[in-house]
Scaffold this motif. Structure first.
Motif, PDB file in Angstrom:
ATOM      1  N   PHE A  99       0.824  -1.211   0.000  1.00 23.36           N
ATOM      2  CA  PHE A  99       0.000   0.000   0.000  1.00 23.36           C
ATOM      3  C   PHE A  99       0.858   1.261   0.000  1.00 23.36           C
ATOM      4  N   PRO A 100       0.382   2.344  -0.664  1.00 26.73           N
ATOM      5  CA  PRO A 100      -0.836   2.414  -1.481  1.00 26.73           C
ATOM      6  C   PRO A 100      -0.680   1.605  -2.758  1.00 26.73           C
ATOM      7  N   ALA A 101      -1.737   0.859  -3.099  1.00 28.42           N
ATOM      8  CA  ALA A 101      -1.683  -0.047  -4.239  1.00 28.42           C
ATOM      9  C   ALA A 101      -2.831   0.254  -5.191  1.00 28.42           C
ATOM     10  N   VAL A 102      -2.554   0.136  -6.489  1.00 29.40           N
ATOM     11  CA  VAL A 102      -3.603   0.335  -7.473  1.00 29.40           C
ATOM     12  C   VAL A 102      -4.590  -0.821  -7.375  1.00 29.40           C
ATOM     13  N   VAL A 103      -5.869  -0.508  -7.539  1.00 28.66           N
ATOM     14  CA  VAL A 103      -6.908  -1.528  -7.589  1.00 28.66           C
ATOM     15  C   VAL A 103      -7.023  -1.989  -9.035  1.00 28.66           C
ATOM     16  N   ALA A 104      -6.678  -3.240  -9.295  1.00 26.98           N
ATOM     17  CA  ALA A 104      -6.616  -3.762 -10.660  1.00 26.98           C
ATOM     18  C   ALA A 104      -8.004  -4.180 -11.142  1.00 26.98           C
ATOM     19  N   GLY A 105      -8.078  -4.479 -12.435  1.00 29.17           N
ATOM     20  CA  GLY A 105      -9.310  -5.062 -12.958  1.00 29.17           C
ATOM     21  C   GLY A 105      -9.901  -4.365 -14.154  1.00 29.17           C
ATOM     22  N   PHE A 159      -5.327  -6.088  -5.693  1.00 22.64           N
ATOM     23  CA  PHE A 159      -4.267  -5.152  -6.066  1.00 22.64           C
ATOM     24  C   PHE A 159      -3.601  -5.581  -7.369  1.00 22.64           C
ATOM     25  N   GLY A 160      -3.007  -4.623  -8.054  1.00 25.60           N
ATOM     26  CA  GLY A 160      -2.325  -4.880  -9.313  1.00 25.60           C
ATOM     27  C   GLY A 160      -0.836  -4.637  -9.178  1.00 25.60           C
ATOM     28  N   GLY A 161      -0.208  -4.333 -10.311  1.00 24.18           N
ATOM     29  CA  GLY A 161       1.210  -4.001 -10.314  1.00 24.18           C
ATOM     30  C   GLY A 161       2.149  -5.168 -10.486  1.00 24.18           C
ATOM     31  N   TYR A 162       1.620  -6.410 -10.687  1.00 23.90           N
ATOM     32  CA  TYR A 162       2.474  -7.592 -10.728  1.00 23.90           C
ATOM     33  C   TYR A 162       2.775  -8.064 -12.151  1.00 23.90           C
ATOM     34  N   ASP A 163       2.229  -7.395 -13.177  1.00 20.28           N
ATOM     35  CA  ASP A 163       2.425  -7.823 -14.560  1.00 20.28           C
ATOM     36  C   ASP A 163       3.223  -6.752 -15.305  1.00 20.28           C
ATOM     37  N   ALA A 164       4.409  -7.106 -15.784  1.00 22.61           N
ATOM     38  CA  ALA A 164       5.292  -6.135 -16.430  1.00 22.61           C
ATOM     39  C   ALA A 164       4.925  -5.861 -17.882  1.00 22.61           C
ATOM     40  N   ARG A 165       4.032  -6.639 -18.473  1.00 23.07           N
ATOM     41  CA  ARG A 165       3.681  -6.458 -19.874  1.00 23.07           C
ATOM     42  C   ARG A 165       2.891  -5.166 -20.080  1.00 23.07           C
ATOM     43  N   VAL A 166       3.236  -4.438 -21.133  1.00 24.37           N
ATOM     44  CA  VAL A 166       2.645  -3.121 -21.364  1.00 24.37           C
ATOM     45  C   VAL A 166       1.132  -3.217 -21.526  1.00 24.37           C
ATOM     46  N   VAL A 167       0.672  -4.190 -22.307  1.00 23.09           N
ATOM     47  CA  VAL A 167      -0.769  -4.335 -22.518  1.00 23.09           C
ATOM     48  C   VAL A 167      -1.485  -4.556 -21.195  1.00 23.09           C
ATOM     49  N   ALA A 168      -0.950  -5.423 -20.348  1.00 25.80           N
ATOM     50  CA  ALA A 168      -1.574  -5.689 -19.055  1.00 25.80           C
ATOM     51  C   ALA A 168      -1.616  -4.443 -18.189  1.00 25.80           C
ATOM     52  N   GLN A 169      -0.527  -3.678 -18.173  1.00 16.84           N
ATOM     53  CA  GLN A 169      -0.497  -2.467 -17.362  1.00 16.84           C
ATOM     54  C   GLN A 169      -1.548  -1.464 -17.820  1.00 16.84           C
ATOM     55  N   LEU A 170      -1.738  -1.366 -19.131  1.00 15.60           N
ATOM     56  CA  LEU A 170      -2.715  -0.420 -19.657  1.00 15.60           C
ATOM     57  C   LEU A 170      -4.143  -0.900 -19.458  1.00 15.60           C
ATOM     58  N   VAL A 171      -4.377  -2.171 -19.683  1.00 14.13           N
ATOM     59  CA  VAL A 171      -5.741  -2.688 -19.720  1.00 14.13           C
ATOM     60  C   VAL A 171      -6.287  -3.039 -18.339  1.00 14.13           C
ATOM     61  N   GLY A 172      -5.434  -3.539 -17.433  1.00 16.34           N
ATOM     62  CA  GLY A 172      -6.036  -4.008 -16.195  1.00 16.34           C
ATOM     63  C   GLY A 172      -5.239  -3.952 -14.920  1.00 16.34           C
ATOM     64  N   THR A 173      -3.910  -4.167 -14.969  1.00 17.95           N
ATOM     65  CA  THR A 173      -3.187  -4.353 -13.711  1.00 17.95           C
ATOM     66  C   THR A 173      -2.465  -3.121 -13.200  1.00 17.95           C
ATOM     67  N   GLY A 174      -2.368  -2.061 -14.014  1.00 18.55           N
ATOM     68  CA  GLY A 174      -1.714  -0.852 -13.544  1.00 18.55           C
ATOM     69  C   GLY A 174      -0.198  -0.923 -13.588  1.00 18.55           C
ATOM     70  N   PRO A 205      -9.605  -0.737 -17.138  1.00 16.07           N
ATOM     71  CA  PRO A 205      -8.752   0.318 -17.704  1.00 16.07           C
ATOM     72  C   PRO A 205      -8.783   1.569 -16.824  1.00 16.07           C
ATOM     73  N   PRO A 206      -7.859   2.504 -17.059  1.00 20.24           N
ATOM     74  CA  PRO A 206      -7.836   3.749 -16.282  1.00 20.24           C
ATOM     75  C   PRO A 206      -9.135   4.535 -16.502  1.00 20.24           C
ATOM     76  N   PRO A 207      -9.475   5.413 -15.525  1.00 17.16           N
ATOM     77  CA  PRO A 207      -8.739   5.701 -14.294  1.00 17.16           C
ATOM     78  C   PRO A 207      -9.001   4.635 -13.229  1.00 17.16           C
ATOM     79  N   ARG A 208      -7.961   4.314 -12.474  1.00 19.16           N
ATOM     80  CA  ARG A 208      -8.065   3.296 -11.436  1.00 19.16           C
ATOM     81  C   ARG A 208      -7.868   3.941 -10.071  1.00 19.16           C
ATOM     82  N   PRO A 209      -8.660   3.526  -9.083  1.00 18.56           N
ATOM     83  CA  PRO A 209      -8.440   4.071  -7.737  1.00 18.56           C
ATOM     84  C   PRO A 209      -7.209   3.465  -7.101  1.00 18.56           C
ATOM     85  N   GLU A 210      -6.677   4.139  -6.115  1.00 22.57           N
ATOM     86  CA  GLU A 210      -5.595   3.594  -5.291  1.00 22.57           C
ATOM     87  C   GLU A 210      -6.174   3.238  -3.937  1.00 22.57           C
TER      88      GLU A 210
END
Length: 436
Positions: free
Chosen positions: A64-70, A140-155, A72-77
């Motif tokens: 924490f603070p951690a992005v809430v995954a799931g 929480f998100g932030g565990y996927d380094a792939r660009v598509v994943a970061q943009l679409v769901g995991t932050g 596309p943006p905007p995503r809450p923290e």
């Protein structure tokens, strides 16, 4: 004004040239050639004898603070989890074969994350470790380094998020392996079609729930629940990390003893149809209703010794295909963008536990795709969100029509066939029996 127009006219050729060059550069085939080869068997473990099992539940500690995954943006923290999120592990042994299963209350898992978990518990001498995500869209998100994943769901990627998941999963596996005891296996199924609906074209979900209980002398050691429906009941902008209905269901079941692992079935097009209540009350009410469905299952004991087998196969994936995701003129650029983040190979596993024949795939197979996989392998259930995340898996006819969940499939129309070929290799190696 005239001077400004003259300036724009003088710059227009340069602007057009720059745009054209950028378009040409983006449209160049940066994907290159994608390897095509037959599926290969990675490994296999099998044994038969009295069944032993141990299970454990360990809190996940998001950084924490951690992005809430799931989404596309905007995503809450989020600054806290409410309710808490967990890693749950089960270790089963029959004869010389010992296998570990981990269920993480995350939206997905990745190959690097799974590899680190397996490396962390290598000293436990497990014949195989299967890692699943409950597919919760509010963890929480932030565990996927792939660009598509970061943009679409995991932050935004954060190594601390990976460390949190790996640490909890490996700790749970260690505690489970350290608590092995004699158990009996019981299993059964129930249906509640009214709990689910299809959010797109294709085969509708049937609301099937599979329950497997590993019962010790003092009561249940562990319970595996397989059900297919997207955990998207928590509001998108809630500023808390939340396990959605899978976590609440597990907590309800654990009040009766043991550890409950929730595993997602083939539900790429399945959504929850439950309407009672609003917000968090609705999520809790559905978990309670689903627990009632579990109680309606009358699990039958498996007599005598139990056969345990796990086989893992690897297959080369088809080239990414953005034709259903972007406008036609940007197809080549879309392909290149996907190629940068797409996996080249996938792991498919076949797990036999007594009469249960479970097939695992690294994505979200739809109900129709799950039926195809079952028909080709004899699997009793198909589990998604295991070992990695490849996106959706739809049947080829709907991919050709751009129907069903095909608009969310990152790979070409041969994806299901590739995965099915690997599934057959794994299922045959694990000894799956085919229905007559």
């Amino acid at each position: 004004m005239a001077t400004r127009r003259q300036l724009l006219r003088s710059l227009l050729p340069f602007i057009l040239l720059t745009v054209g060059a950028a378009y040409a550069l983006a449209s160049w085939n940066w994907c290159g050639r994608w390897e095509e080869r037959a599926p290969v068997l990675l490994d296999r473990v099998q044994g038969e004898g009295p069944l032993r099992a141990g299970a454990a539940k360990v809190p996940l500690h998001p950084p924490f603070p951690a992005v809430v995954a799931g989404y596309p943006p905007p995503r809450p923290e989020a600054a806290q989890a409410n309710p808490p999120v967990h890693a749950r592990a089960l270790v089963v042994q029959a004869g010389e074969a010992r296998v570990g299963l981990v269920s993480l209350e995350l939206m997905s898992v990745t190959e690097p994350l799974v590899r680190q978990i397996r490396e962390r518990v290598a000293d436990l001498n497990l014949g195989g470790v299967l890692v699943f995500a409950t597919h919760t869209h509010s963890s929480f998100g932030g565990y996927d380094a792939r660009v598509v994943a970061q943009l679409v769901g995991t932050g935004r990627y954060r190594e601390a998020s990976v460390n949190a998941a790996v640490s909890a999963a490996s700790d749970a596996l260690r505690k489970a392996a350290g608590s092995l005891g004699d158990v009996t296996l019981e299993w059964g199924e129930a249906l509640e079609p009214g709990f689910v609906y299809s959010r797109s074209a294709g085969t509708p979900p049937d609301g099937a729930l599979t329950r497997a209980v590993l019962r010790g002398a003092m009561g249940p050691v562990a319970e595996m629940l397989i059900f297919a429906a997207h955990p998207t009941m928590v509001g998108r902008q809630r500023a808390y990390v939340d396990p959605d209905y899978p976590g609440r269901l597990s907590e309800l079941r654990e009040a009766q003893g043991g550890v409950t692992l929730f595993l997602q079935g083939a539900g790429g097009n399945a959504s929850v149809a439950f309407k009672e209540g609003k917000g968090a009350e609705r999520v809790a009410a559905f978990a309670q209703a689903l627990s009632g469905l579990v109680d309606r299952v009358s699990p039958q004991a498996v007599p005598g010794t139990v056969r345990l087998a796990l086989a893992r196969a690897e297959v080369a994936l088809p080239r990414p295909d953005a034709s259903r995701l972007v406008p036609r003129l940007t197809r080549a650029a879309g392909d290149n963008f996907l190629c940068h983040s797409a996996s080249h190979v996938a792991e498919v596993s076949a797990l036999m536990l007594g009469p249960l024949q479970l097939l695992t795939v690294p994505g979200e197979p739809t109900v129709g795709a799950g039926q195809v996989l079952r028909q080709r392998t004899g699997a009793s259930r198909v589990l998604g969100l295991s070992a990695d995340y490849l996106g959706y898996v739809e049947i080829p006819s709907l991919v050709a029509q751009r129907g069903g969940e095909a608009v969310r499939q990152y790979y070409g129309p041969t994806l299901l066939d590739r995965l099915a070929a690997a599934a057959q290799v794994a299922a045959e190696s694990a000894g799956f029996s085919r229905p007559p």
